[in-house]
Design a protein around this motif. Sequence first.
Motif, PDB file in Angstrom:
ATOM      1  N   ARG A  14       8.159  13.156  49.684  1.00 13.31           N
ATOM      2  CA  ARG A  14       6.965  13.842  49.171  1.00 13.31           C
ATOM      3  C   ARG A  14       6.343  13.078  48.008  1.00 13.31           C
ATOM      4  O   ARG A  14       5.116  12.965  47.905  1.00 13.31           O
ATOM      5  N   SER A  15       7.175  12.544  47.139  1.00 16.18           N
ATOM      6  CA  SER A  15       6.672  11.810  45.989  1.00 16.18           C
ATOM      7  C   SER A  15       5.886  10.575  46.422  1.00 16.18           C
ATOM      8  O   SER A  15       4.789  10.312  45.912  1.00 16.18           O
ATOM      9  N   ARG A  18       2.466  11.484  47.925  1.00 18.94           N
ATOM     10  CA  ARG A  18       1.470  11.902  46.942  1.00 18.94           C
ATOM     11  C   ARG A  18       1.025  10.767  46.035  1.00 18.94           C
ATOM     12  O   ARG A  18      -0.128  10.723  45.611  1.00 18.94           O
ATOM     13  N   ARG A  19       1.927   9.827  45.722  1.00 13.44           N
ATOM     14  CA  ARG A  19       1.610   8.778  44.759  1.00 13.44           C
ATOM     15  C   ARG A  19       0.973   7.541  45.389  1.00 13.44           C
ATOM     16  O   ARG A  19       0.305   6.774  44.693  1.00 13.44           O
ATOM     17  N   SER A  44      -4.008  11.839  50.213  1.00 14.41           N
ATOM     18  CA  SER A  44      -3.154  12.828  50.870  1.00 14.41           C
ATOM     19  C   SER A  44      -3.886  14.138  51.077  1.00 14.41           C
ATOM     20  O   SER A  44      -4.637  14.602  50.216  1.00 14.41           O
ATOM     21  N   GLY A  48       0.195  17.003  52.339  1.00 18.12           N
ATOM     22  CA  GLY A  48       0.886  15.739  52.127  1.00 18.12           C
ATOM     23  C   GLY A  48       0.637  14.691  53.189  1.00 18.12           C
ATOM     24  O   GLY A  48       0.963  13.516  52.993  1.00 18.12           O
ATOM     25  N   ASP A 201      -1.861  21.006  44.533  1.00 13.53           N
ATOM     26  CA  ASP A 201      -1.409  21.659  45.756  1.00 13.53           C
ATOM     27  C   ASP A 201      -0.278  22.616  45.393  1.00 13.53           C
ATOM     28  O   ASP A 201       0.114  22.682  44.218  1.00 13.53           O
ATOM     29  N   ASP A 206      -1.219  15.796  40.871  1.00 16.46           N
ATOM     30  CA  ASP A 206      -1.274  14.335  40.928  1.00 16.46           C
ATOM     31  C   ASP A 206      -2.078  13.827  39.741  1.00 16.46           C
ATOM     32  O   ASP A 206      -3.159  14.343  39.432  1.00 16.46           O
ATOM     33  N   ARG A 215       3.272  11.785  40.014  1.00 19.38           N
ATOM     34  CA  ARG A 215       3.396  13.113  40.611  1.00 19.38           C
ATOM     35  C   ARG A 215       4.248  13.990  39.706  1.00 19.38           C
ATOM     36  O   ARG A 215       5.380  13.649  39.369  1.00 19.38           O
TER      37      ARG A 215
END
Length: 246
Positions: A14-15, A18-19, A44, A48, A201, A206, A215
């Motif tokens: 997930r990180s 998002r990044r 994203s 995601g 989200d 972010d 993130r």
Amino acid sequence: MQLTPDFDPAKAVRSLLRRSRQGALATLMAGSGDPYCSLVNVASHPDGSPILLISRLAIHTKNLLADARVSLMLDERVEGDPLEGSRIMLSGHAEEVTSDRDLVRRRYLNAHPSAEAFVDFKDFSFFRIRLTGTHLVAGFGRILDLKPAQFLTDISDAGSLLEAEQSAVEHMNTDHQEALGLYATRLLGAGAGDWRCSGLDPDGIDLQTGNMTLRLDFPERIAGPGELRKVLVRLAEQARAPVERI
């Protein structure tokens, strides 16, 4: 492969989702089926999944229009040996965005403001990668495959939050730049910079300055603007709290 006890693979994926702002997109050449790889900018979706803004004149766009199967690699971009950083190899199908184009457009432009110069060109379109899986490489003992349900963000009950997202992003960037800076420096250990919010989200916020993206995960999942305000205030209070000295 056995994982170390303190490692959360879903959080790691997930990180990176998002990044990441750039990635290597692999498509299949129209006609021959030969592999083709290109560098693309990435943003994203609230859940995601990756968003692309690409031209129909580009080879990779022609390829995915003929065969929607794609793979996208996102990496940590660490200093030194790039193989020491985490990376994910995402698989899925690229679909042209039609139904939620306004949402996708604003999220992409928040991540890539310079795209405002060409976003409305007739040959450019937004594509969203509907993920089927990912392969995570995050160091020794940290290599495994995950399914989308394990790492994508549930937005099924977050309609009101998504509707309020852009106004919240603009409000934070206009009126709460100090708090954004504290999130980055005090809660995430980053250096000082012109930190701004590029997305919100149910799972987190972010932050961007220049080419750096961070993130910050929320302490708990949220689904509405009221919850968002409370968690942002709480994080700001946490960031302003005096550092305890031992």
